[in-house]
Design a protein around this motif. Structure first.
Motif, PDB file in Angstrom:
ATOM      1  N   LEU A  93      82.213 -39.447 -21.191  1.00 56.22           N
ATOM      2  CA  LEU A  93      82.442 -39.899 -19.813  1.00 56.22           C
ATOM      3  C   LEU A  93      83.403 -41.074 -19.755  1.00 56.22           C
ATOM      4  O   LEU A  93      84.194 -41.190 -18.815  1.00 56.22           O
ATOM      5  N   ALA A  94      83.339 -41.943 -20.746  1.00 56.76           N
ATOM      6  CA  ALA A  94      84.193 -43.133 -20.729  1.00 56.76           C
ATOM      7  C   ALA A  94      85.673 -42.767 -20.771  1.00 56.76           C
ATOM      8  O   ALA A  94      86.525 -43.562 -20.370  1.00 56.76           O
ATOM      9  N   ALA A 129      78.320 -35.339 -13.835  1.00 59.33           N
ATOM     10  CA  ALA A 129      78.858 -34.880 -15.120  1.00 59.33           C
ATOM     11  C   ALA A 129      77.688 -34.468 -15.998  1.00 59.33           C
ATOM     12  O   ALA A 129      76.659 -35.147 -16.031  1.00 59.33           O
ATOM     13  N   ILE A 130      77.830 -33.351 -16.685  1.00 57.78           N
ATOM     14  CA  ILE A 130      76.768 -32.860 -17.565  1.00 57.78           C
ATOM     15  C   ILE A 130      77.232 -33.017 -19.010  1.00 57.78           C
ATOM     16  O   ILE A 130      78.262 -32.467 -19.412  1.00 57.78           O
ATOM     17  N   ARG A 131      76.464 -33.789 -19.758  1.00 60.12           N
ATOM     18  CA  ARG A 131      76.748 -34.069 -21.155  1.00 60.12           C
ATOM     19  C   ARG A 131      75.444 -34.126 -21.927  1.00 60.12           C
ATOM     20  O   ARG A 131      74.358 -34.116 -21.347  1.00 60.12           O
ATOM     21  N   GLY A 132      75.564 -34.235 -23.252  1.00 58.34           N
ATOM     22  CA  GLY A 132      74.381 -34.474 -24.063  1.00 58.34           C
ATOM     23  C   GLY A 132      73.904 -35.901 -23.890  1.00 58.34           C
ATOM     24  O   GLY A 132      74.624 -36.765 -23.393  1.00 58.34           O
ATOM     25  N   GLY A 133      72.679 -36.127 -24.307  1.00 60.49           N
ATOM     26  CA  GLY A 133      72.158 -37.473 -24.166  1.00 60.49           C
ATOM     27  C   GLY A 133      70.835 -37.637 -24.879  1.00 60.49           C
ATOM     28  O   GLY A 133      70.405 -36.755 -25.628  1.00 60.49           O
ATOM     29  N   PRO A 134      70.185 -38.783 -24.674  1.00 58.44           N
ATOM     30  CA  PRO A 134      70.577 -39.774 -23.656  1.00 58.44           C
ATOM     31  C   PRO A 134      71.645 -40.741 -24.156  1.00 58.44           C
ATOM     32  O   PRO A 134      71.609 -41.194 -25.293  1.00 58.44           O
ATOM     33  N   TYR A 193      75.780 -45.172 -19.969  1.00 59.54           N
ATOM     34  CA  TYR A 193      77.102 -45.428 -19.399  1.00 59.54           C
ATOM     35  C   TYR A 193      76.942 -46.436 -18.267  1.00 59.54           C
ATOM     36  O   TYR A 193      76.263 -46.137 -17.274  1.00 59.54           O
ATOM     37  N   PRO A 194      77.518 -47.628 -18.401  1.00 63.36           N
ATOM     38  CA  PRO A 194      77.384 -48.631 -17.334  1.00 63.36           C
ATOM     39  C   PRO A 194      77.818 -48.069 -15.986  1.00 63.36           C
ATOM     40  O   PRO A 194      78.834 -47.374 -15.880  1.00 63.36           O
TER      41      PRO A 194
END
Length: 292
Positions: free
Chosen positions: A134-135, A144-149, A152-153
């Motif tokens: 995301l950065a 936005a769909i991403r892996g995690g956790p 992100y500020p």
């Protein structure tokens, strides 16, 4: 019942000044002068019969009464803004920008998206794919769909789907070359994704055959290409369990082994804090876990 309300402009000036702890910053936000903010706050003090700020040289600090009032007024103004946005948007199509991982989008999200559209006809989803963090994502997004956790500020993370990885192949391939144990993979082609080169070695280690040498290896650029190659019978891929679930259920792919399944990062929806209460964003994020 008649409501006894203070002047709205005075409330807006107080809320901005209290949030910023500064008359100057409040004036800049509201596009008025510092003096105008000061006069609005003085008028509100007089209307309430109690001071809301203490003045220390060039600083202003909320009084105890001011802090309590700010908590109530801030929430009330947020509700007014949200209700107004809903009213303005009533009957209009709301465009929702969603950016998601490519493999997840192709094999999980798109097959389910029509159900969301039927339930939310006033929301138009504009879907883009990207695997970058995301950065480093240049285009703006609502979700936005991403892996995690991941942290992100300025973003809220919402977990909605766990994930694991396990070998997968076409039923036709399995009929030609049975796989009774992990060691049988020595007779097969292993399909590798250039973006995830460590997946097969990690699985072979977990399966107790770390030194296995396959008949051949084929490396493809993206994970979703390895899944397509598996569907076409080219070899055995390491499948993410959630995106392949529909193909397994339909008999297009099969899992030759019951395990082990490698743990993988669960899927998260990341939402900018400023959009967290947007009705369209909330509708989409509430729908995601129900679509599994």
């Amino acid at each position: 019942m008649h409501r006894r309300l203070p002047p709205l402009n005075a409330l807006k000036a107080f809320e901005a000044a209290g949030r910023h702890q500064s008359f100057t910053l409040a004036a800049a936000e509201l596009c008025v002068t510092h003096g105008a903010v000061s006069r609005h706050v003085q008028a509100l003090d007089a209307w309430l019969g109690a001071p809301l700020f203490e003045r220390h040289n060039r600083r202003v600090v909320l009084t105890e009464a001011g802090r309590a009032y700010l908590a109530e007024i801030g929430a009330a103004l947020d509700r007014v803004a949200l209700a107004s946005a809903r009213q303005i948007g009533r009957g209009r199509t709301r465009v929702l920008h969603v950016n998601a991982l490519a493999t997840f989008t192709l094999r999980w999200l798109i097959p389910r998206l029509s159900a969301f559209q039927r339930a939310n006809p006033a929301i138009e989803v504009r879907l883009t794919t990207s695997n970058v963090p995301l950065a480093h994502l240049a285009e703006p997004f609502d979700v936005a769909i991403r892996g995690g956790p991941d942290a992100y500020p300025g973003h809220v993370a919402i977990a909605f789907l766990p994930e694991g990885r396990i070998p997968v192949c076409s039923p036709g391939l399995l009929r030609r070359l049975p796989l009774r144990a992990p060691a049988d993979l020595a007779q097969h082609t292993l399909l590798n994704a250039a973006t995830l080169p460590e997946v097969w070695p990690h699985w072979l280690q977990a399966a107790g055959v770390p030194n296995l040498r396959p008949q051949r290896s084929v490396t493809l650029e993206h994970f979703y290409l390895t899944l397509q190659a598996a569907l076409d019978g080219l070899g055995v891929a390491m499948g993410p369990e959630r995106p392949i679930a529909d193909d397994v259920a339909a008999g297009r792919l099969t899992l030759p082994f019951s395990g082990p399944a490698l743990p993988a990062r669960s899927y998260h929806a990341y939402v900018p804090e400023a959009r967290a209460e947007d009705p369209a964003v909330r509708a989409f994020c509430d729908w995601l876990p129900t679509a599994a």
